[in-house]
Design a protein around this motif. Structure first.
Motif, PDB file in Angstrom:
ATOM      1  N   TYR A 157       0.846  -1.203   0.000  1.00 24.53           N
ATOM      2  CA  TYR A 157       0.000   0.000   0.000  1.00 24.53           C
ATOM      3  C   TYR A 157       0.880   1.252   0.000  1.00 24.53           C
ATOM      4  O   TYR A 157       0.582   2.241  -0.657  1.00 24.53           O
ATOM      5  CB  TYR A 157      -0.903  -0.020   1.245  1.00 24.53           C
ATOM      6  CG  TYR A 157      -1.715   1.228   1.430  1.00 24.53           C
ATOM      7  CD1 TYR A 157      -2.882   1.437   0.689  1.00 24.53           C
ATOM      8  CD2 TYR A 157      -1.315   2.213   2.335  1.00 24.53           C
ATOM      9  CE1 TYR A 157      -3.621   2.592   0.851  1.00 24.53           C
ATOM     10  CE2 TYR A 157      -2.051   3.369   2.500  1.00 24.53           C
ATOM     11  CZ  TYR A 157      -3.195   3.554   1.757  1.00 24.53           C
ATOM     12  OH  TYR A 157      -3.927   4.702   1.910  1.00 24.53           O
ATOM     13  N   ARG A 189      -5.993  -1.885  -2.178  1.00 24.55           N
ATOM     14  CA  ARG A 189      -6.487  -0.838  -1.280  1.00 24.55           C
ATOM     15  C   ARG A 189      -6.087   0.540  -1.812  1.00 24.55           C
ATOM     16  O   ARG A 189      -6.895   1.463  -1.846  1.00 24.55           O
ATOM     17  CB  ARG A 189      -5.929  -1.073   0.141  1.00 24.55           C
ATOM     18  CG  ARG A 189      -6.483  -0.102   1.168  1.00 24.55           C
ATOM     19  CD  ARG A 189      -6.458  -0.707   2.566  1.00 24.55           C
ATOM     20  NE  ARG A 189      -5.123  -0.855   3.116  1.00 24.55           N
ATOM     21  CZ  ARG A 189      -4.495   0.088   3.824  1.00 24.55           C
ATOM     22  NH1 ARG A 189      -5.077   1.252   4.060  1.00 24.55           N
ATOM     23  NH2 ARG A 189      -3.288  -0.138   4.315  1.00 24.55           N
ATOM     24  N   LEU A 243     -12.226  -6.442  -1.296  1.00 21.97           N
ATOM     25  CA  LEU A 243     -11.354  -5.616  -2.139  1.00 21.97           C
ATOM     26  C   LEU A 243     -11.063  -6.286  -3.483  1.00 21.97           C
ATOM     27  O   LEU A 243     -10.225  -5.801  -4.244  1.00 21.97           O
ATOM     28  CB  LEU A 243     -10.012  -5.364  -1.435  1.00 21.97           C
ATOM     29  CG  LEU A 243      -9.966  -4.255  -0.378  1.00 21.97           C
ATOM     30  CD1 LEU A 243      -8.605  -4.225   0.301  1.00 21.97           C
ATOM     31  CD2 LEU A 243     -10.268  -2.902  -1.013  1.00 21.97           C
TER      32      LEU A 243
END
Ligand code: PMP
Length: 325
Positions: A157, A189, A243
């Motif tokens: 991320y 994400r 997700l």
């Protein structure tokens, strides 16, 4: 990218900022790009989590300089952690079931780590138990445990995701293999924060069971593709189905053909999980092209986690029958 403008203090600074390169076998109208993770110093995507997890654990005081990091791992994660541990003044111990690749164990040892073998029959669970026992016995020892450590996906991320969006204005779909699923979850994400409609697909070998999260019938079986897949999806603490739109299953034979094609036609010396990701990325690109998948832009990004050099002795470039897992 991997060429740096100034001299660097340590090899750790060469982790990440890997090239994003076009893959040329998809449909005309949808561009496919692959992040080439073999450009990392330990030649795999796992150098990112090795550096990120240890730096954060030191900052948080989970372990102090001079302490020990113990990880049950048979592969690339050990190499990534060993590089970071050496640079961050930590000892590294890896607990590895006997049957796993000798090459990777040799690299861990060359990087100054201690490798402890557990009986093959006890599997990865035996290695995990032994790692925790050792941590109890030692002062100031920590077990990162990549399969359950949120720092694993956070590394992606914080690094892989932003790097992709630095290189591209728009991303229609993200496609990546799922082992721990840290890579996919971290990128997904980040991508969904840029555009909530980004299409996200995981990749697993046929015989692996991540697809069950989406109600798909999957038949459990063995597979040769290395680094991705699970037989026990419910125990994966990082995989978040919310997700992800789908998990594509790729047959060993298709991945094996694609390993050879990527080398011959595109000059990519990549491992079988990269080839499986390439196969799945092309499927997603074709579905975007024919309207089957509604993605916000005509581009697909995937990740090539490591290099075929790590698997030459297993016959990755020999015939399918001669390729060992
Ligand atoms: N490919 C290879 C070669 C790997 O070593 C790994 C890590 N197990 C993966 C893919 C999958 O990455 P992740 O664990 O982030 O899902």
């Amino acid at each position: 990218m991997t060429s740096h403008e100034r001299p660097l203090e340590s090899v750790l600074e060469t982790v990440g900022r890997t090239p994003l390169v076009r893959v040329h076998d998809g449909p005309e109208e949808v561009a496919i790009y692959a992040k080439l993770e073999s450009f990392n110093p330990g030649a795999s995507v796992k150098d990112r989590i090795g550096r990120y997890m240890l730096e954060r654990m030191l900052e948080r005081g989970d372990v102090s300089p001079g302490g020990t990091v113990i990880e049950p791992t048979a592969g690339n994660t050990g190499i990534g952690i060993a590089i970071a541990a050496e640079q961050l003044d930590l000892e590294a111990i890896f607990v590895v079931p006997e049957r796993f690749s000798v090459e990777k164990q040799q690299l861990m040892a060359a990087l100054g780590a201690e490798v402890i073998n557990t009986p093959s029959d006890d599997g990865m669970d035996g290695a995990i138990d032994r790692a925790h026992e050792l941590a109890e016995e030692l002062d100031d020892a920590v077990v990162p445990q990549q399969f359950s450590n949120p720092l694993n996906s956070e590394a992606h991320y914080e690094t892989t995701g932003p790097e992709i969006y630095d290189a591209l204005d728009e991303v229609g779909a993200v496609v990546a293999g799922c082992g721990t699923a840290g890579t996919l979850m971290g990128i997904a994400r980040y991508a969904r924060e840029q555009d909530p409609d980004t299409y996200v697909a995981g990749v697993e070998p046929e015989g692996s069971l991540y697809g069950e999260f989406f109600g798909e019938d999957r038949e459990e079986g063995e597979y040769k593709v290395e680094g991705i897949g699970t037989h026990d999806p419910a125990t994966n603490e990082l995989f978040d189905p919310d997700l992800v739109d789908a998990v594509h299953a790729v047959a060993d034979e298709r991945a094996h053909e694609e390993v050879a094609r990527l080398a011959r036609e595109e000059g990519h010396l990549v491992g079988s999980s990269a080839a499986a990701a390439s196969v799945a990325a092309k499927r997603v690109a074709r579905s975007i092209a024919d309207g089957g998948i509604d993605a916000p832009s005509e581009s697909v990004v995937t990740v090539f986690p490591d290099s075929s050099e790590r698997y030459l002795s297993k016959g990755i470039y020999r015939s399918f029958e001669e390729w060992e897992c």
